[in-house]
Design a protein around this motif. Structure first.
Motif, short mmCIF file in Angstrom:
data_model
loop_
_atom_site.label_atom_id
_atom_site.label_comp_id
_atom_site.label_asym_id
_atom_site.label_seq_id
_atom_site.Cartn_x
_atom_site.Cartn_y
_atom_site.Cartn_z
N THR A 140 0.85 -1.18 0.00
CA THR A 140 0.00 0.00 0.00
C THR A 140 0.89 1.23 0.00
N ALA A 141 0.57 2.17 -0.88
CA ALA A 141 1.32 3.42 -0.97
C ALA A 141 0.49 4.57 -0.41
N SER A 142 1.16 5.52 0.20
CA SER A 142 0.49 6.71 0.72
C SER A 142 1.46 7.88 0.62
N SER A 143 0.96 9.07 0.83
CA SER A 143 1.83 10.25 0.77
C SER A 143 1.44 11.25 1.83
N VAL A 144 2.45 11.88 2.38
CA VAL A 144 2.28 13.01 3.30
C VAL A 144 3.25 14.08 2.85
N GLY A 145 2.70 15.20 2.39
CA GLY A 145 3.58 16.23 1.85
C GLY A 145 4.31 15.70 0.63
N ALA A 146 5.64 15.86 0.63
CA ALA A 146 6.44 15.43 -0.51
C ALA A 146 6.96 14.01 -0.37
N VAL A 147 6.53 13.30 0.69
CA VAL A 147 7.08 11.97 0.97
C VAL A 147 6.10 10.88 0.57
N LEU A 148 6.56 10.01 -0.32
CA LEU A 148 5.83 8.81 -0.69
C LEU A 148 6.27 7.67 0.23
N THR A 149 5.31 6.94 0.79
CA THR A 149 5.61 5.81 1.67
C THR A 149 4.98 4.55 1.09
N ILE A 150 5.77 3.46 1.05
CA ILE A 150 5.27 2.16 0.59
C ILE A 150 5.50 1.15 1.71
N GLU A 151 4.46 0.38 2.01
CA GLU A 151 4.54 -0.59 3.10
C GLU A 151 3.89 -1.90 2.66
N ALA A 152 4.49 -3.01 3.05
CA ALA A 152 3.92 -4.32 2.73
C ALA A 152 2.61 -4.51 3.47
N ASP A 153 1.64 -5.15 2.81
CA ASP A 153 0.33 -5.37 3.43
C ASP A 153 0.39 -6.44 4.51
N THR A 154 1.26 -7.43 4.33
CA THR A 154 1.37 -8.54 5.26
C THR A 154 2.81 -8.69 5.72
N GLU A 155 3.03 -8.93 7.00
CA GLU A 155 4.38 -9.11 7.51
C GLU A 155 5.07 -10.26 6.77
N GLY A 156 6.26 -9.99 6.31
CA GLY A 156 7.00 -11.01 5.58
C GLY A 156 6.89 -10.87 4.08
N ASP A 157 5.88 -10.11 3.60
CA ASP A 157 5.79 -9.86 2.16
C ASP A 157 7.00 -9.04 1.73
N ARG A 158 7.56 -9.38 0.59
CA ARG A 158 8.74 -8.69 0.10
C ARG A 158 8.40 -7.82 -1.09
N PHE A 159 8.97 -6.62 -1.11
CA PHE A 159 8.89 -5.80 -2.30
C PHE A 159 10.23 -5.10 -2.47
N LEU A 160 10.57 -4.85 -3.70
CA LEU A 160 11.85 -4.26 -4.05
C LEU A 160 11.61 -2.98 -4.83
N VAL A 161 12.33 -1.93 -4.46
CA VAL A 161 12.21 -0.65 -5.15
C VAL A 161 13.54 -0.37 -5.84
N THR A 162 13.51 -0.18 -7.15
CA THR A 162 14.72 0.06 -7.93
C THR A 162 14.51 1.25 -8.87
N ASP A 163 15.56 1.61 -9.57
CA ASP A 163 15.51 2.68 -10.59
C ASP A 163 14.96 4.01 -10.06
N PRO A 164 15.39 4.44 -8.87
CA PRO A 164 14.85 5.71 -8.35
C PRO A 164 15.34 6.89 -9.19
N ILE A 165 14.44 7.80 -9.48
CA ILE A 165 14.77 9.01 -10.23
C ILE A 165 14.18 10.21 -9.49
N GLY A 166 14.98 11.21 -9.28
CA GLY A 166 14.48 12.47 -8.76
C GLY A 166 14.51 12.61 -7.26
N GLY A 167 13.91 11.67 -6.54
CA GLY A 167 13.78 11.81 -5.10
C GLY A 167 14.93 11.19 -4.33
N THR A 168 14.82 11.19 -3.02
CA THR A 168 15.81 10.57 -2.13
C THR A 168 15.13 9.50 -1.29
N ILE A 169 15.90 8.44 -0.98
CA ILE A 169 15.38 7.26 -0.32
C ILE A 169 15.69 7.27 1.17
#
Length: 325
Positions: A140-169
């Motif tokens: 699930t993705a959400s935003s507060v101000g300029a910050v995008l937040t991504i969180e797994a729906d279930t504990e242990g679920d894996r997701f990978l974020v690659t190819d970032p452009i523009g922002g900071t991690i």
């Protein structure tokens, strides 16, 4: 800023091999989505280039591999958490999100925005991710101000974020750090030093208490830049009062980005425990300063730190520290 080599430390190397416990490796505990695996092994900070040179993950690894001889490698242990992406105004903000099901890629997609404010970009990216049915089945993705937040729906679920452009991690841990350390010890266990990108007193106390309960099988190092007046009560003074001997603290005025404890772990990792004196080590980092005045530490401040069994870097770059076991 790049610091040149200072001088070599005088060390005594123990030629005896170490069997069983692997004393030559450190585990970095940190929330991240740099790799899909729970525990990974890197041999250079360049393995983390995509995280950006200002990420704590990259900064810790850079300090760890700073010394010569360099340690063989660094293990990175995941702490379950959220992924944060601070967007920039105008231009392109984008990233690729890949979600996994039972270890296998389940869905992947590159999402991007162009132009507008940083707040608009974060809102649009969250909407794009949540509108992708397959990706939204796992995160699930959400935003507060300029910050995008991504969180797994279930504990242990894996997701990978690659190819970032523009922002900071950045990342925020949601799992107990001691719980994460226990999981990595059970799954792997082939490491001795334990470090963490989180320097908050609560996390330091949690990890110190857990490591001290392990009957000498691990060695936790941490640092702080928040001893604002270098006097009175602080977390490291509490460690000394508790008689902790498997937990060591380092004071440095920019510890949250320079990670001096990582440099010290990397310095000692190639040698067997007990074979290197931690008194008067030399690392390529600037001398410690009082964070309030910006001046080099006074004799009174140094004496206070030493009374708390806390390391610091002296005027000539030497690390002042009590001997370790």
């Amino acid at each position: 800023m790049v610091y040149g080599p200072i001088s070599s430390a005088n060390v005594t190397i123990n030629a005896n091999s170490v069997e069983g416990q692997n004393f030559s490796l450190a585990l970095l505990l940190t929330p991240h989505n740099a790799f899909k695996d729970d525990l990974v092994y890197i041999t250079s900070p360049t393995d983390l280039d995509e995280q950006g040179v200002n990420s704590k993950l990259y900064q810790f690894a850079s300090a760890y591999f700073l010394t010569t001889p360099k340690p063989a490698g660094l293990k990175i242990g995941r702490v379950e958490g959220t992924f944060n992406f601070t967007c920039t105004a105008s231009g392109v903000n984008g990233l690729t999100v890949t979600v996994y099901d039972n270890g296998a890629p389940f869905a992947s997609g590159f999402q991007s925005t162009f132009g507008g404010t940083a707040e608009d970009a974060a809102t649009q990216l969250a909407s794009l991710i949540n509108s992708n049915v397959n990706i939204a089945a796992k995160v699930t993705a959400s935003s507060v101000g300029a910050v995008l937040t991504i969180e797994a729906d279930t504990e242990g679920d894996r997701f990978l974020v690659t190819d970032p452009i523009g922002g900071t991690i950045s990342y925020t841990g949601v799992e107990g750090y001691a719980t994460a350390l226990g999981r990595h010890i059970e799954d792997d266990g082939q490491f001795y030093f334990v470090g963490c990108t989180d320097h908050t007193p609560e996390v330091q106390q949690e990890l110190a208490q857990y490591v001290e309960s392990l009957a000498g099988s691990r060695f936790y190092m941490t640092s702080s830049q928040r001893i604002t007046d270098l006097s009175g009560s602080n977390t490291f003074k509490q460690f000394a009062s508790n008689g902790y001997n498997r937990t060591k603290g380092v004071f440095q005025h920019d510890a949250d980005s320079s990670f001096p404890e990582a440099a010290l772990m990397g310095y000692n990792a190639p040698y067997a425990p007990g074979s290197v004196s931690w008194t008067n080590l030399v690392v390529a980092m600037p001398p410690s300063r009082n964070p309030s005045t910006g001046r080099y530490l006074t004799s009174t401040e140094k004496n206070f730190l030493e009374s708390c069994n806390v390391a610091y870097l002296d005027r000539i770059g030497e690390v002042v520290y009590r001997d370790w076991e």
